[in-house]
Design an enzyme around this catalytic site. Structure first.
Site, mmCIF file in Angstrom:
data_model
loop_
_atom_site.group_PDB
_atom_site.id
_atom_site.type_symbol
_atom_site.label_atom_id
_atom_site.label_comp_id
_atom_site.label_asym_id
_atom_site.label_seq_id
_atom_site.Cartn_x
_atom_site.Cartn_y
_atom_site.Cartn_z
ATOM 1 N N GLU A 154 40.417 -51.302 5.424
ATOM 2 C CA GLU A 154 40.919 -52.639 4.990
ATOM 3 C C GLU A 154 42.391 -52.643 4.542
ATOM 4 O OE1 GLU A 154 38.047 -51.450 4.302
ATOM 5 O OE2 GLU A 154 36.469 -52.961 4.219
ATOM 6 N N GLY A 181 33.724 -53.905 6.610
ATOM 7 C CA GLY A 181 32.510 -54.670 6.354
ATOM 8 C C GLY A 181 31.327 -54.142 7.087
ATOM 9 N N GLU A 217 30.114 -51.188 5.226
ATOM 10 C CA GLU A 217 29.661 -51.567 4.178
ATOM 11 C C GLU A 217 28.261 -51.905 4.275
ATOM 12 O OE1 GLU A 217 33.184 -53.886 3.249
ATOM 13 O OE2 GLU A 217 33.307 -53.104 1.558
ATOM 14 N N ALA A 238 34.519 -57.206 8.993
ATOM 15 C CA ALA A 238 34.743 -58.709 8.790
ATOM 16 C C ALA A 238 35.272 -59.241 9.878
ATOM 17 C CB ALA A 238 35.231 -59.268 7.395
HETATM 18 N N1 CO8 Z 1 37.547 -59.007 13.459
HETATM 19 C C1 CO8 Z 1 37.674 -59.866 14.532
HETATM 20 N N2 CO8 Z 1 37.837 -59.608 15.891
HETATM 21 C C2 CO8 Z 1 37.721 -58.381 15.966
HETATM 22 C C3 CO8 Z 1 37.470 -57.321 14.880
HETATM 23 C C4 CO8 Z 1 37.433 -58.015 13.529
HETATM 24 N N3 CO8 Z 1 37.158 -57.093 12.623
HETATM 25 N N4 CO8 Z 1 37.360 -55.922 15.303
HETATM 26 C C5 CO8 Z 1 37.542 -56.283 16.806
HETATM 27 N N5 CO8 Z 1 37.670 -57.478 17.360
HETATM 28 C C6 CO8 Z 1 37.809 -58.106 18.580
HETATM 29 C C7 CO8 Z 1 39.289 -57.785 19.077
HETATM 30 O O1 CO8 Z 1 40.258 -58.896 18.446
HETATM 31 C C8 CO8 Z 1 39.202 -57.908 20.587
HETATM 32 O O2 CO8 Z 1 39.019 -59.467 20.750
HETATM 33 P P1 CO8 Z 1 39.868 -59.808 21.967
HETATM 34 O O3 CO8 Z 1 39.183 -59.265 23.284
HETATM 35 O O4 CO8 Z 1 39.595 -61.530 22.198
HETATM 36 O O5 CO8 Z 1 41.370 -59.517 22.040
HETATM 37 C C9 CO8 Z 1 37.738 -57.496 20.622
HETATM 38 O O6 CO8 Z 1 37.108 -57.559 19.253
HETATM 39 C C10 CO8 Z 1 37.678 -55.994 21.122
HETATM 40 O O7 CO8 Z 1 38.535 -55.252 20.282
HETATM 41 P P2 CO8 Z 1 39.796 -54.160 20.742
HETATM 42 O O8 CO8 Z 1 40.534 -54.622 22.054
HETATM 43 O O9 CO8 Z 1 40.613 -54.025 19.655
HETATM 44 O O10 CO8 Z 1 38.947 -52.989 20.972
HETATM 45 P P3 CO8 Z 1 39.490 -51.468 21.005
HETATM 46 O O11 CO8 Z 1 38.417 -50.803 21.682
HETATM 47 O O12 CO8 Z 1 40.952 -51.412 21.408
HETATM 48 O O13 CO8 Z 1 39.634 -51.202 19.381
HETATM 49 C C11 CO8 Z 1 38.866 -51.122 17.256
HETATM 50 C C12 CO8 Z 1 38.598 -50.950 18.603
HETATM 51 C C13 CO8 Z 1 39.562 -49.931 16.877
HETATM 52 C C14 CO8 Z 1 37.672 -51.264 16.343
HETATM 53 C C15 CO8 Z 1 39.847 -52.348 16.964
HETATM 54 O O14 CO8 Z 1 39.090 -53.571 17.627
HETATM 55 C C16 CO8 Z 1 40.127 -52.604 15.487
HETATM 56 O O15 CO8 Z 1 40.732 -51.800 14.839
HETATM 57 N N6 CO8 Z 1 39.366 -53.578 14.727
HETATM 58 C C17 CO8 Z 1 39.484 -54.042 13.393
HETATM 59 C C18 CO8 Z 1 38.879 -52.901 12.430
HETATM 60 C C19 CO8 Z 1 39.345 -53.233 11.117
HETATM 61 O O16 CO8 Z 1 40.188 -53.329 10.590
HETATM 62 N N7 CO8 Z 1 37.989 -53.692 10.386
HETATM 63 C C20 CO8 Z 1 38.161 -54.021 9.067
HETATM 64 C C21 CO8 Z 1 38.043 -55.354 8.852
HETATM 65 S S1 CO8 Z 1 38.467 -56.041 7.045
HETATM 66 C C22 CO8 Z 1 37.004 -55.952 6.458
HETATM 67 O O17 CO8 Z 1 36.007 -55.462 7.001
HETATM 68 C C23 CO8 Z 1 36.896 -56.345 4.873
HETATM 69 C C24 CO8 Z 1 35.549 -56.272 4.308
HETATM 70 C C25 CO8 Z 1 35.153 -57.195 3.367
HETATM 71 C C26 CO8 Z 1 33.901 -58.030 3.118
HETATM 72 C C27 CO8 Z 1 33.501 -58.028 4.579
HETATM 73 C C28 CO8 Z 1 32.516 -59.352 4.537
HETATM 74 C C29 CO8 Z 1 31.768 -59.628 5.987
#
Ligand code: CO8
Length: 257
Positions: free
Chosen positions: A131, A108, A111, A65
């Site tokens: 999460e 998400g 999921e 998400a």
């Molecule tokens: N949301 C918003 N932006 C994101 C997300 C995300 N989930 N994941 C990555 N991005 C963005 C980063 O902020 C970054 O943006 P910017 O360049 O503007 O800073 C860009 O994508 C590239 O990401 P990274 O620089 O972090 O890339 P890396 O290769 O270093 O890392 C990762 C990749 C490991 C995937 C890392 O981006 C990460 O940990 N992302 C978050 C993963 C996460 O925690 N996901 C779970 C989110 S909570 C959730 O999904 C709840 C589900 C409930 C229902 C869902 C309904 C839709």
């Protein structure tokens, strides 16, 4: 139709839908959810389409998400708006939906892949429910669908530690049906979807319905449901054609009737 967060194309009876927010690793925001819901509603109505493939980029199917969109929401808004409930439309899509996953399928994103009927993964795929690291829990079915897919031990491990599972572990655990080289991912998924779309439409939809019923029903109820669907297919022209073609040693000509 031009979408902000999706690319779509049709090849024969198969539609390919590509999540396309590359700068945010295909994070699932409200625009993407609305667009995907619209596309699936159109594809559900389109009689020419027999199956759909959902994919992302090489780097990410979807990294979850959209955290930046979600971070300001408080409980009362989340509860009153029934936040995330719109995604249930993906799971109720009636036609076969295959997830082709490369790179991150997190939160998400994992999921969403699990809402599809099966997952074909590239060797680079990484699945996770991180999460807990953000102070929440899976909200789009992860605690339920992941547990049914991989069992309690691994689901608890993933959900409580937030660790990622690579493609090989995901295949061993039963989360994905096959692993392919990254450059073959979409072609493999499209080939599977094309094969599915070549079979009689009613039998395909009923097969999906029957397998899905196993998640909801007791064994006895599920077996009775399957038997009724099986019986009903003998009312179709395509059952007569499929079996006649086998007996005549010729390819069947299905009419979706
Ligand atoms: N949301 C918003 N932006 C994101 C997300 C995300 N989930 N994941 C990555 N991005 C963005 C980063 O902020 C970054 O943006 P910017 O360049 O503007 O800073 C860009 O994508 C590239 O990401 P990274 O620089 O972090 O890339 P890396 O290769 O270093 O890392 C990762 C990749 C490991 C995937 C890392 O981006 C990460 O940990 N992302 C978050 C993963 C996460 O925690 N996901 C779970 C989110 S909570 C959730 O999904 C709840 C589900 C409930 C229902 C869902 C309904 C839709």
């Amino acid at each position: 139709m031009i979408y902000e967060t999706l690319l779509t194309e049709t090849r024969g009876a198969v539609a390919l839908v590509t999540l396309n927010r590359p700068k945010a690793l295909n994070a699932l925001n409200s625009v993407l959810m609305a667009e995907l819901t619209d596309v699936l509603a159109d594809l559900a109505r389109d009689e020419a389409i027999g199956a759909v493939v959902l994919t992302g980029s090489d780097k990410a199917f979807a990294a979850g998400a959209d955290i930046k969109e979600m971070q300001g929401i408080d409980f009362i808004d989340a509860y009153l708006q029934d936040f995330i409930s719109g995604w249930e439309g993906v799971a109720s899509f009636r036609k076969p939906l295959i997830a082709a996953v490369s790179g991150f399928a997190l939160g998400g994103g994992c999921e969403l892949a699990m809402m599809c009927d099966f997952i074909i993964a590239s060797e680079t795929a990484k699945f996770g429910q991180p999460e807990i690291t953000l102070g929440v829990i899976p909200g789009m079915g992860g605690s339920q669908r992941l547990t049914r897919a991989v069992g309690k031990a691994k689901a608890m491990d993933m959900v409580l530690t937030g660790r990622m599972m690579d493609a090989a572990e995901a295949e061993r655990a039963g989360l994905v049906s096959r692993i392919v080289a990254p450059e073959q991912l979409v072609e493999e998924a499209m080939a599977a979807a094309t094969r599915i779309a070549s079979f009689p439409r009613a039998a395909v939809l009923m097969a999906k319905e029957a397998v899905n019923r196993s998640f909801e029903a007791t064994l006895g109820e599920g077996l009775r449901f399957e038997r009724r669907l099986f019986h009903s297919l003998f009312a179709t022209t395509d059952q007569k054609e499929g079996m006649a073609a086998f007996a005549d040693k010729r390819p069947p000509q299905f009419s979706n009737r």
